[in-house]
Design a protein around this motif. Structure first.
Motif, short mmCIF file in Angstrom:
data_model
loop_
_atom_site.label_atom_id
_atom_site.label_comp_id
_atom_site.label_asym_id
_atom_site.label_seq_id
_atom_site.Cartn_x
_atom_site.Cartn_y
_atom_site.Cartn_z
N GLY A 173 92.18 -77.14 25.53
CA GLY A 173 93.51 -77.52 25.06
C GLY A 173 94.47 -76.36 25.16
O GLY A 173 94.08 -75.19 25.15
N GLU A 174 95.75 -76.68 25.24
CA GLU A 174 96.77 -75.65 25.31
C GLU A 174 96.81 -74.84 24.01
O GLU A 174 96.27 -75.26 22.98
CB GLU A 174 98.15 -76.29 25.56
CG GLU A 174 98.28 -76.97 26.89
CD GLU A 174 99.66 -77.60 27.08
OE1 GLU A 174 100.54 -77.38 26.20
OE2 GLU A 174 99.86 -78.30 28.09
N THR A 175 97.49 -73.71 24.06
CA THR A 175 97.66 -72.89 22.87
C THR A 175 98.36 -73.69 21.78
O THR A 175 99.37 -74.35 22.03
CB THR A 175 98.52 -71.64 23.21
OG1 THR A 175 97.82 -70.86 24.17
CG2 THR A 175 98.78 -70.81 21.96
N GLU A 247 87.73 -67.59 27.75
CA GLU A 247 88.15 -67.13 29.08
C GLU A 247 88.49 -65.64 29.08
O GLU A 247 88.51 -65.00 30.14
CB GLU A 247 89.35 -67.94 29.58
CG GLU A 247 90.66 -67.67 28.86
CD GLU A 247 90.84 -68.48 27.58
OE1 GLU A 247 91.94 -68.43 27.00
OE2 GLU A 247 89.87 -69.16 27.19
N GLY A 248 88.76 -65.08 27.89
CA GLY A 248 89.07 -63.67 27.79
C GLY A 248 87.86 -62.78 27.61
O GLY A 248 88.00 -61.55 27.49
N VAL A 287 92.41 -72.53 29.47
CA VAL A 287 92.49 -72.57 30.93
C VAL A 287 91.37 -73.43 31.48
O VAL A 287 90.43 -73.78 30.76
CB VAL A 287 92.41 -71.15 31.55
CG1 VAL A 287 93.48 -70.25 30.96
CG2 VAL A 287 91.03 -70.55 31.35
N ASP A 288 91.45 -73.79 32.73
CA ASP A 288 90.40 -74.54 33.41
C ASP A 288 89.31 -73.55 33.83
O ASP A 288 89.49 -72.76 34.76
CB ASP A 288 90.97 -75.26 34.63
CG ASP A 288 89.97 -76.21 35.27
OD1 ASP A 288 88.75 -75.90 35.25
OD2 ASP A 288 90.40 -77.25 35.79
N TYR A 303 79.78 -71.34 32.79
CA TYR A 303 80.63 -72.52 32.69
C TYR A 303 79.78 -73.79 32.62
O TYR A 303 80.01 -74.66 31.76
CB TYR A 303 81.59 -72.59 33.87
CG TYR A 303 82.21 -73.97 34.04
CD1 TYR A 303 83.13 -74.47 33.12
CD2 TYR A 303 81.84 -74.79 35.11
CE1 TYR A 303 83.67 -75.73 33.27
CE2 TYR A 303 82.38 -76.05 35.28
CZ TYR A 303 83.30 -76.52 34.34
OH TYR A 303 83.83 -77.78 34.48
N TYR A 304 78.80 -73.93 33.52
CA TYR A 304 77.98 -75.14 33.52
C TYR A 304 77.09 -75.22 32.28
O TYR A 304 76.76 -76.32 31.82
CB TYR A 304 77.16 -75.22 34.81
CG TYR A 304 77.99 -75.58 36.01
CD1 TYR A 304 78.59 -76.84 36.11
CD2 TYR A 304 78.19 -74.67 37.04
CE1 TYR A 304 79.38 -77.17 37.20
CE2 TYR A 304 78.97 -75.00 38.14
CZ TYR A 304 79.57 -76.25 38.22
OH TYR A 304 80.35 -76.58 39.29
#
Length: 451
Positions: A173-175, A247-248, A287-288, A303-304
């Protein structure tokens, strides 16, 4: 804007027919009755309209009819009409709950104007009731995921379905959309609720410290490690670990994380002892991650491994129907925290809320609701002006912002106590001289708050 339904009660057929014809031409749906008793069965607390009634009628007059209606719903607008109106009748009708009184003969324009105001009032009343009822229906313990749009209803359903499934979850989801709220909700609905819920922002901790924060360390494991430290994984054992902004996370930490997820055990830094884990991991990203993996910015295998169950939270702009409900929720919370009255919310304010794109999503909406409670009165509850004022506030110094909030709190207290400075002193717990000095500083006179 849809015109409300109208129930018209008048024993004079010519007046009844002429009035109904005028309202039909103005776009209203009208049902007519010659006796008040015939209209009563159609009136419920959910009636989406306005009632117009003559005062002088046989069997049941308009004032008696008014009392029957108000026993069904105190907020139903009843417009009374009379060919014998006088001051005493008007005062009695309004004091007894009538919305307005029109004297025959009245113009069509006058009737439509009064009817429009009454219809707007009824619509807002029903909207506010629906908001409060929807809030009250959120009865499950733990965090509230509020909303009635299909995407949010599906999200709640999915959370309930996976709460006790031993699978890791990826929340996208977005921030500001409420990713941690979703994680907390999963934890609170699961059998792990009595164990720790531990959250960590992977992007907010320096890479050199993240491994120690996650896995813990033994004394002497590295320079500065003076004692043993329990890491987040171990602290969350038996419960839930929430990895926000995954993601970070540095690539160097992603490899040991993947191993922990696969083997369900950890080693503290500087130790050879394996510690078994009974844990659920919920990761969140804005992010994706698949695209990030394609760009070699995120490990594909991680990721998987995380992508077993994925929950997507829609941005606020994609669930606009939920905005009034969410805003009301945050306003109630802010008003309770500030120990102040809940400020009014009119149709113009709702229009502003619905028209905004909310790039900051739920977080931005919550901030605006809190600002509305604190500063709304200073801006006459003009939400558009208030939202622009927020941009100006962000450019002010800390001293200037504190002064702005201080003035607002004093204004709220003076309004609430109608200029009674003794009551304001008690409410704000300040001495008389302090209050007098601050009122002088902000140009406030108690007379302007007296009714």
């Amino acid at each position: 804007m849809i015109a409300p339904n109208v129930l018209l009660v008048d024993d004079e057929k010519t007046v009844r027919d002429a009035t109904a014809q005028s309202l039909l031409l103005a776009g209203y749906e009208v049902q007519t009755f010659s006796r008040a008793a015939d209209a009563l069965p159609l009136i419920t607390a959910e009636f989406e309209g306005v009632i117009i009634s003559d005062i002088r009628m046989p069997e049941m007059d308009g004032l008696e009819f008014l009392q029957h209606v108000l026993r069904i719903d105190r907020d139903l607008p009843v417009i009374l009409i009379s060919g014998h109106a006088d001051v005493a009748t008007a005062v009695s009708a309004i004091r007894n709950g009538g919305y307005d009184l029109l004297e025959k003969p009245f113009s069509n324009t006058q009737l439509v104007e009064v009817l429009k105001r009454a219809g707007d009032k009824r619509r807002l009343t029903l909207e506010n009731r629906a908001l409060k009822e929807a809030l009250a229906n959120q009865t499950r313990p733990g965090p509230r995921i509020i909303g009635q749009t299909p995407a949010i209803m599906l999200l709640r359903k999915m959370i309930t379905r996976i709460a006790n499934v031993n699978a890791d979850v990826l929340v996208m989801g977005e921030t500001g959309t409420g990713k941690e709220l979703v994680a907390r909700s999963i934890h609170e609905q699961s059998q792990r609720r009595d164990h720790n819920y531990v959250a960590i922002n992977c992007a907010a901790i320096p890479a050199s410290l993240l491994d120690s924060e996650l896995f813990g360390h033994e004394a002497g494991a590295f320079t500065g490690a003076k004692g043993k430290r329990i890491g987040k994984f171990e602290h969350a054992n038996g419960g839930t670990l929430f990895l926000d902004e995954i993601e970070g996370m540095p690539l160097t930490t992603q490899a040991p994380l993947l191993r922990v997820l696969q083997e369900r055990q950890i080693e503290r830094l500087g130790s050879n002892k394996l510690i078994p884990l009974d844990i659920r991991v919920i990761a969140a990203t804005k992010v994706d991650l698949k695209d990030a993996a394609e760009r070699a910015e995120f490990r594909r295998d991680l990721y998987y491994r995380l992508n077993v169950v994925t929950l997507e939270i829609p941005p606020l702009r994609a669930r606009r129907e939920d905005i009034p409900l969410l805003f009301q929720h945050f306003v109630l919370i802010a008003a309770a925290r500030c120990e102040t009255e809940v400020p009014p919310l009119n149709s113009r304010a709702l229009h502003v809320l619905m028209g905004h794109d909310w790039p900051g999503n739920i977080r931005e909406l919550r901030n605006i609701a809190e600002r509305y409670v604190l500063l709304g009165e200073a801006y006459n509850f003009d939400l558009a002006t208030l939202m622009n004022a927020g941009d100006r506030l962000e450019g002010l110094s800390l001293t200037e912002q504190v002064a702005c909030f201080e003035k607002t709190l004093i204004v709220q207290a003076l309004n609430h106590h109608q200029g009674n400075t003794r009551a304001v002193m008690d409410a704000l717990d300040v001495p008389r001289k302090t209050l007098t000095d601050k009122m002088k500083k902000y140009g406030l006179e108690r007379e302007q708050f007296r009714e």
